[in-house]
Design an enzyme around this catalytic site. Structure first.
Site, PDB file in Angstrom:
ATOM      1  N   SER A 153      35.018  36.174  34.656  1.00 52.41           N
ATOM      2  CA  SER A 153      35.413  35.083  35.541  1.00 52.41           C
ATOM      3  C   SER A 153      35.418  33.792  34.725  1.00 52.41           C
ATOM      4  CB  SER A 153      34.455  35.023  36.741  1.00 52.41           C
ATOM      5  OG  SER A 153      34.852  34.033  37.649  1.00 52.41           O
ATOM      6  N   HIS A 157      39.049  36.927  37.301  1.00 51.06           N
ATOM      7  CA  HIS A 157      39.317  36.018  38.411  1.00 51.06           C
ATOM      8  C   HIS A 157      40.203  34.891  37.873  1.00 51.06           C
ATOM      9  CE1 HIS A 157      35.123  37.173  40.155  1.00 51.06           C
ATOM     10  NE2 HIS A 157      35.983  38.169  40.220  1.00 51.06           N
ATOM     11  N   ASP A 186      29.988  39.171  40.876  1.00 46.00           N
ATOM     12  CA  ASP A 186      30.992  40.229  40.918  1.00 46.00           C
ATOM     13  C   ASP A 186      30.874  41.089  39.661  1.00 46.00           C
ATOM     14  OD1 ASP A 186      33.094  41.705  41.951  1.00 46.00           O
ATOM     15  OD2 ASP A 186      34.648  40.346  41.226  1.00 46.00           O
TER      16      ASP A 186
END
Length: 189
Positions: A12, A39, A132
């Protein structure tokens, strides 16, 4: 562990630079499927493909619905869709709700890949600003796969690798510069 059949990589915040280091360091002889979930803003995935293709010895493409998983190719989860691997090694895309505030979600990709490849899967968690990937990495390890986590002290955003370590532990927790050489050793052994 036998020679891995696939690698799944999640990141991310700070992920583009981390992916450039890892993907750019992978040996062009790798025959494993390499799936990436990063992401990103919805308009930047094709740009990420281009950026990674410039540094990669392997082809870099965006994964597509019902396409077969390809060996020796870096395949990126498309923006706005969860990327799942079906047991017949085809991709499925989903617009189900966000998981850990993200779609695509690293956990969703890791879970489905763990079911498809079991003990022949390597999961890699890089820099990122949330949790995540932690639960998905735990599932990879439960099914006999290998876990590689970027050292939180070395990550631009340490929350994601730290969450992965807290939830799943790791077979290897190493600095970013050591991840590609480690993956090359594991995959070319």
């Amino acid at each position: 562990m036998s020679t891995p059949a696939a690698l799944v990589i999640g990141c991310s915040a700070g992920g583009v630079d981390a992916l450039k280091a890892v993907i750019g360091g992978l040996d062009g002889r790798l025959r494993q499927a390499i799936l990436v979930c990063c992401h990103s803003r919805s308009d930047s995935m094709s740009l990420l493909c281009e950026v990674l293709a410039r540094v990669s010895a392997l082809p870099v493409v965006e994964a597509a619905e019902r396409h077969s998983v390809q060996s020796g190719v870096v395949q990126l989860a498309p923006s706005g869709y969860h990327l799942l691997v079906e047991n017949d090694l085809h991709f499925a895309l989903s617009i189900d709700p966000r998981v850990n505030y993200a779609r695509p979600s690293i956990d969703v990709m890791f879970h489905s890949a763990a079911e498809a490849w079991r003990e022949t899967l390597v999961g890699v968690v890089l820099t990122g600003g949330n949790a995540d990937g932690a639960d998905g990495l735990r599932r990879i390890r439960q099914l006999g796969g290998l876990a590689v986590v970027q050292s939180p002290a070395d990550a631009e955003a340490p929350a994601m690798p730290q969450a992965a370590l807290d939830a799943a532990g790791a077979d290897h927790c190493v600095a970013l510069a050591d991840i590609a050489p480690l993956l090359n050793r594991l995959c070319l052994a």
